[in-house]
Design an enzyme around this catalytic site. Structure first.
Site, PDB file in Angstrom:
ATOM      1  CE  LYS A 171      23.331  -4.486   1.437  1.00  0.00           C
ATOM      2  NZ  LYS A 171      24.535  -4.800   1.783  1.00  0.00           N
ATOM      3  CG  ASP A 207      22.612  -0.341   3.191  1.00  0.00           C
ATOM      4  OD1 ASP A 207      22.392   0.910   3.421  1.00  0.00           O
ATOM      5  OD2 ASP A 207      23.624  -0.281   2.352  1.00  0.00           O
TER       6      ASP A 207
END
Length: 214
Positions: free
Chosen positions: A121, A139
Site C-alpha cells: 500500500k 487500504d
DNA sequence: AACTCGGGGCA
DNA sequence: TGCCCAGAGTT
C-alpha cells in the site's frame, strides 16, 4: 444497463462528489512522501501533517535522518502512535536509501517494498503521488467501499486492486483512489455508514441488502 | 490467520 | 470510557 455502464456511473458520481480529493499528506519530494506515508500507517493524515513540516525542514534528506538515534527519532514522532516500530523502520529505510540508492527514493515497486516499513500500500502511494506512476493503493477504506458499491467482490485486497484497475481507465486511477478514501472516511464508515443522503445508496449492496431485495 | 504496536481524536 | 486511525512485521 450493462455492468460497464453501472461501474462508469458509480465512478463518475464519486468523482463529482469529491472533486478535490487528493493526497492529504504534506510533502515536497519523494523522500518526504515516503517518510510521511510510513508515518501514516494506522494514523491519521492530520496528525502526521502536524509534525512532518518541521521535521523535514530540520532533516531534509535520508543522511540527515541517520544523524538521529532511534530514541531521538522516537521522541520526534511520539504523537503519531506506533512510534517505536516506525522510528526503527524509518532509520533502516534511510540507511538503505543512502547505501543502495544514492540517497534517492527508488521509483519501482520491487525496490520500494524491500524497504523496512514499506508494504504494498505504501509503495503504491509513493509510486502514484511522487512518481506519477498510476496505481490504486488498496487500504481498508478502498476495500470496504468498493466492495459495498460492487466495484469489486473479493476478500483479497490485491484482487480488489486488480478489479478496480481493470474497470477504470488508467488516467482516473489516482483520482478514484482518493475519492474512495474520502467517501470511506466521511460517509461510508465501517460500522455506522451515513447512508442517509449518500448519492450512491441505491448502488450499494450494504444499503440495499446483500441480495438486492430492498 | 492472529497478534502487536500506540498516542491522539472524537463521540 | 470506548472505538478507530490513508499498515506492516513477526510468529
Amino acid at each position: 444497463m450493462t455492468i460497464l455502464d453501472r461501474d462508469s456511473l458509480i465512478v463518475s458520481t464519486l468523482i463529482e462528489m469529491y472533486p478535490d480529493a487528493c493526497c492529504a499528506l504534506f510533502f515536497n519530494n519523494p523522500f518526504e512522501l515516503l517518510i510521511a506515508t510510513i508515518l501514516a500507517a494506522q494514523a491519521t493524515d492530520k496528525s502526521v501533517n502536524q509534525i512532518t513540516p518541521a521535521l523535514f525542514s530540520r532533516y531534509p534528506t535520508p543522511a540527515d535522518f541517520l544523524t538521529l538515534s532511534q530514541e531521538e527519532l522516537e521522541k520526534e514522532i511520539k504523537t503519531i502512535g506506533l512510534y517505536k516500530n516506525k522510528a526503527r523502520h524509518i532509520l533502516a529505510t534511510c540507511k538503505i536509501l543512502v547505501e543502495e540508492h544514492g540517497g534517492d527514493v527508488p521509483a519501482n515497486r520491487e525496490a520500494l517494498e524491500a524497504l523496512p516499513g514499506v508494504g504494498r500500500k505504501t509503495a503504491n502511494v509513493v509510486l502514484s503521488n511522487a512518481f506519477n506512476i498510476p496505481t490504486i493503493a488498496v487500504d481498508t477504506h478502498v476495500f470496504r467501499v468498493s466492495n459495498r458499491l460492487g466495484l469489486a467482490d473479493s476478500k483479497d485486497l490485491w484482487k480488489t486492486e486488480q478489479a478496480l484497475m481493470e474497470k477504470v481507465p488508467e488516467s482516473l486511477w489516482s483520482q478514484l483512489h482518493h475519492c474512495l478514501i474520502f467517501h470511506g472516511r466521511q460517509v461510508c464508515h465501517a460500522r455506522k455508514p451515513a447512508c442517509d443522503g449518500c448519492q450512491l445508496a441505491l448502488h450499494c449492496k450494504m444499503y440495499l441488502g446483500a441480495d438486492g431485495s430492498k
